[in-house]
Design an enzyme around this catalytic site. Sequence first.
Site, PDB file in Angstrom:
ATOM      1  N   PHE A 146      -6.837   4.444   8.624  1.00 10.90           N
ATOM      2  CA  PHE A 146      -5.535   4.725   8.856  1.00 10.90           C
ATOM      3  C   PHE A 146      -4.503   3.539   8.775  1.00 10.90           C
ATOM      4  CE2 PHE A 146      -8.302   7.628  11.272  1.00 10.90           C
ATOM      5  CZ  PHE A 146      -7.671   8.997  11.056  1.00 10.90           C
ATOM      6  N   GLY A 147      -3.305   3.979   8.297  1.00 11.76           N
ATOM      7  CA  GLY A 147      -2.304   2.446   8.421  1.00 11.76           C
ATOM      8  C   GLY A 147      -1.653   2.441   9.684  1.00 11.76           C
ATOM      9  N   GLY A 148      -0.955   1.299   9.797  1.00 12.04           N
ATOM     10  CA  GLY A 148      -0.295   0.861  11.146  1.00 12.04           C
ATOM     11  C   GLY A 148      -1.177   0.297  11.991  1.00 12.04           C
ATOM     12  N   SER A 175       0.734  -1.110   0.224  1.00 10.18           N
ATOM     13  CA  SER A 175       0.009   0.133  -0.069  1.00 10.18           C
ATOM     14  C   SER A 175       0.870   1.109  -0.095  1.00 10.18           C
ATOM     15  CB  SER A 175      -0.919   0.062   1.136  1.00 10.18           C
ATOM     16  OG  SER A 175      -1.550   1.339   1.312  1.00 10.18           O
ATOM     17  N   HIS A 218      -1.136  -0.911  -4.235  1.00  4.10           N
ATOM     18  CA  HIS A 218      -2.470  -0.834  -3.619  1.00  4.10           C
ATOM     19  C   HIS A 218      -2.615   0.488  -3.243  1.00  4.10           C
ATOM     20  CE1 HIS A 218      -5.893  -2.458  -1.445  1.00  4.10           C
ATOM     21  NE2 HIS A 218      -5.745  -1.429  -0.543  1.00  4.10           N
ATOM     22  N   ASP A 220      -4.659   3.612  -1.742  1.00  6.97           N
ATOM     23  CA  ASP A 220      -6.099   3.756  -0.850  1.00  6.97           C
ATOM     24  C   ASP A 220      -6.350   5.096  -0.954  1.00  6.97           C
ATOM     25  OD1 ASP A 220      -6.004   1.276   0.994  1.00  6.97           O
ATOM     26  OD2 ASP A 220      -3.754   1.762   1.239  1.00  6.97           O
ATOM     27  N   SER A 238       2.761  -0.272   6.127  1.00  4.83           N
ATOM     28  CA  SER A 238       3.820   0.201   7.131  1.00  4.83           C
ATOM     29  C   SER A 238       4.907  -0.957   6.878  1.00  4.83           C
ATOM     30  CB  SER A 238       3.144   0.550   8.420  1.00  4.83           C
ATOM     31  OG  SER A 238       2.635  -0.765   8.959  1.00  4.83           O
ATOM     32  N   MET A 285     -12.154   4.074  -0.301  1.00  3.03           N
ATOM     33  CA  MET A 285     -12.752   4.266   0.943  1.00  3.03           C
ATOM     34  C   MET A 285     -13.423   5.573   0.924  1.00  3.03           C
ATOM     35  SD  MET A 285      -9.863   2.696   3.494  1.00  3.03           S
ATOM     36  CE  MET A 285      -8.374   3.068   2.559  1.00  3.03           C
ATOM     37  N   HIS A 332      -8.458   1.098  -3.936  1.00  2.00           N
ATOM     38  CA  HIS A 332      -9.498   0.811  -2.932  1.00  2.00           C
ATOM     39  C   HIS A 332      -9.919   2.284  -2.474  1.00  2.00           C
ATOM     40  CE1 HIS A 332      -9.462  -0.617   1.579  1.00  2.00           C
ATOM     41  NE2 HIS A 332     -10.785  -0.242   1.083  1.00  2.00           N
ATOM     42  N   GLY A 361      -4.794  -4.948   6.138  1.00  2.00           N
ATOM     43  CA  GLY A 361      -4.600  -4.308   7.555  1.00  2.00           C
ATOM     44  C   GLY A 361      -3.821  -5.285   8.415  1.00  2.00           C
ATOM     45  N   GLY A 362      -2.889  -4.510   8.967  1.00  2.00           N
ATOM     46  CA  GLY A 362      -1.826  -5.303   9.957  1.00  2.00           C
ATOM     47  C   GLY A 362      -1.100  -6.308   9.726  1.00  2.00           C
TER      48      GLY A 362
END
Length: 219
Positions: A144-146, A9, A34, A36, A199, A69, A67, A177-178
């Site tokens: 949010f990332g991370g 991402s 990716h 976002d 991340s 959002m 993606h 995610g994660g």
Amino acid sequence: MKTFKIAPSVLSADYANFETELKKLEASGAEYAHLDVMDGHFVPNISFGAGVVASMRPHSKMVFDCHLMVSNPEHHIEEFARAGADIISIHVEATPHIHGALQKIRAAGVKPSVVINPGTPVEAIKNVLNLVDQVLVMTVNPGFGGQAFLPETMDKIRELVVLREVNELNFDIEVDGGIDDKTIQMAREAGANVFVAGSYVFKGDVSHQVQTLRDALDA
């Protein structure tokens, strides 16, 4: 078994150097970039729009996995198709017209993908699985990332694998995610085959980080 694909991402990349960051991703062997897109309404954060995607497109031959959002994504499909999206993912929670919106993506010459948030059941997208090339299961809450990976979302992936087999459908299952070298193994075992990592990929040497994800998939 569907082919495994890594989809870093660019949300975690250097926004001032997208051309350079895309070249790093290409050199790493990652299959997708990716992208976002966040509108500050469907999710609280704001990232970038179709104009930025269009500016990236001449600098990369990677699959652009966009993606969205955003609220009412059906209003933005044509502009992202023109910008060079190869896949457009839209949230079932973001529109009352998910069936028609997915048809609109296909009509624009782009692969349609439907997204569900951690609190949304698979039942919400059951009637549109025949329209999509990909289902994106959010393994964190979007925006949010991370964030930390939510292991309970793996049950949705297992459910989608069964629905795909029973109904003789053909869609990829993506997770976002994660994702790191540990959680990617959990997602693979559940049945996912496309893995978004932000991340984790950009915290060090991109090629090395992507390779650690591949090594984890092969373990």
